[in-house]
Design an enzyme around this catalytic site. Structure first.
Site, PDB file in Angstrom:
ATOM      1  CG  ASP A 127      -2.366   1.114   0.952  1.00 33.06           C
ATOM      2  OD1 ASP A 127      -2.301   1.455  -0.190  1.00 33.06           O
ATOM      3  OD2 ASP A 127      -2.058   1.861   2.019  1.00 33.06           O
ATOM      4  CB  CYS A 192     -21.744   5.603   1.501  1.00 31.73           C
ATOM      5  SG  CYS A 192     -20.525   6.936   1.130  1.00 31.73           S
TER       6      CYS A 192
HETATM    7  S1  SF4 Z   1     -19.028   3.773   3.143  1.00 33.19           S
HETATM    8 FE1  SF4 Z   1     -18.651   5.780   2.352  1.00 33.19          FE
HETATM    9  S2  SF4 Z   1     -17.250   6.795   3.406  1.00 33.19           S
HETATM   10 FE2  SF4 Z   1     -17.439   4.822   4.434  1.00 33.19          FE
HETATM   11  S3  SF4 Z   1     -15.880   3.639   3.794  1.00 33.19           S
HETATM   12 FE3  SF4 Z   1     -16.725   3.785   2.360  1.00 33.19          FE
HETATM   13  S4  SF4 Z   1     -17.349   4.936   0.764  1.00 33.19           S
HETATM   14 FE4  SF4 Z   1     -15.505   5.938   2.498  1.00 33.19          FE
END
Ligand code: SF4
Ligand code: SF4
Length: 309
Positions: A127, A192
């Site tokens: 990474d 999200c």
């Molecule tokens: S859920 Fe949304 S805020 Fe959380 S890591 Fe995934 S993309 Fe990012």
């Protein structure tokens, strides 16, 4: 036994979940990377612009390298029971030792195996650097890139870290995994907390909680603080809701990723009372070192605010 079989055996013996090999042909998602950068989705991560040419043409990363040996590492740990009352959350991969430290020594051991079979170039990446790791991993047959933009391995889900070794050893390449197993599912987009997955496989990092809590050095935008959903470092939501993880994620056997329970997640002042020296002693070998003490104070304050505290 072929070199490819011996390599896989060695990778397994070193504790890796899976190992595959691919060539360094141009990235199939190079145009998508250009659009992503042009849209400003990389935010303050200017290094991604500098790395773009190599990410699009991985043969240019290490002159003379012709193959990528890609390994996956399982870091899944079931969530520990939460104390009663409001608690902030830390992404799974950050609850134990820093995965860069955990991966790199074993990648070097795998590189020694390649050198013993004739490789003269073996550059290891955990990474770091301009390596398009998910692209290489999917081309090496290890998984597909899900709508949450994570690499998903059909047999075990997406709680995986990716390591790679670029080499000049002409190993046979594996078949890419071409099938998109997401189908009609949209759970990650729907779940999200900040709406950061703007379309399948496109994450606007400037809205993503991982970026906001780890990469962003300035203040988190006021409009996004209430949407942090209690996260003080990283975010597991788009992994947690994925049915492939619900069905196939198995706890990692590696003690380094076990939850050290080192943070009082119910204590808003936990980091405020800590000196820099104390933080370094307790968290210097963990991913929390990246934001550091000042930003962890910011993060915990924001996370509690998002919980209405
Ligand atoms: S859920 Fe949304 S805020 Fe959380 S890591 Fe995934 S993309 Fe990012
Ligand atoms: S939650 Fe559904 S859409 Fe998102 S990555 Fe997993 S399978 Fe794909």
């Amino acid at each position: 036994m072929t070199v490819a079989d011996a390599l896989r055996d060695r990778a397994r013996a070193l504790g890796f979940l899976a190992c595959g090999v691919t060539d360094l042909e141009p990235n199939r998602h190079g145009a998508a990377l250009d659009r992503w950068l042009a849209n400003g989705y990389g935010g303050t991560m200017r290094y991604l612009h500098r790395q773009a040419a190599k990410r699009k043409r991985p043969a240019g990363i290490v002159p003379g390298a012709i193959r990528a040996v890609v390994v996956l590492e399982n870091y899944y740990e079931p969530a520990p029971p939460a104390p009663a009352g409001p608690v902030v959350r830390i992404a799974r991969y950050a609850r134990g030792r820093d995965y860069h430290l955990e991966l790199i020594d074993r990648l070097e051991e795998l590189a020694a195996f390649l050198r013993a079979r004739g490789a003269t170039i073996t550059r290891c990446y955990a990474d770091g650097g301009p390596v398009p790791e998910r692209e290489l991993a999917s081309r090496a047959g290890l998984g597909w890139i899900g709508k949450n933009a994570m690499l998903i391995r059909p047999q075990s889900g997406s709680f995986v870290l990716i390591g790679s070794i670029l080499t000049d050893l002409a190993l046979p390449v594996d078949q890419p995994l071409e099938t998109d197993h997401c189908g009609t599912c949209t759970r990650c987009l729907d779940a999200c907390p900040t709406g950061a997955i703007v379309e399948p496989r496109v994450v606007d990092a400037t809205r993503c909680i991982s970026y906001l809590t780890i990469e962003l050095k300035s203040a988190v935008p006021d409009a996004l603080v209430p949407r942090l959903d209690g996260w003080a470092f990283g975010c597991d939501v788009c992994n947690d809701v994925c049915p492939w993880n619900e069905r196939f994620a198995e706890p990692t056997g590696r003690a380094a990723y076990h939850d050290r329970a080192a943070i009082r997640t119910d204590d808003p002042s936990f980091f405020d009372r800590m000196t820099e020296a104390e933080f370094e002693a307790r968290f210097g070998d963990t991913p929390l070192e990246r934001p550091g003490l000042a930003r962890m104070r910011r993060n915990v304050a924001n996370a509690f605010r998002s919980l209405g505290q």
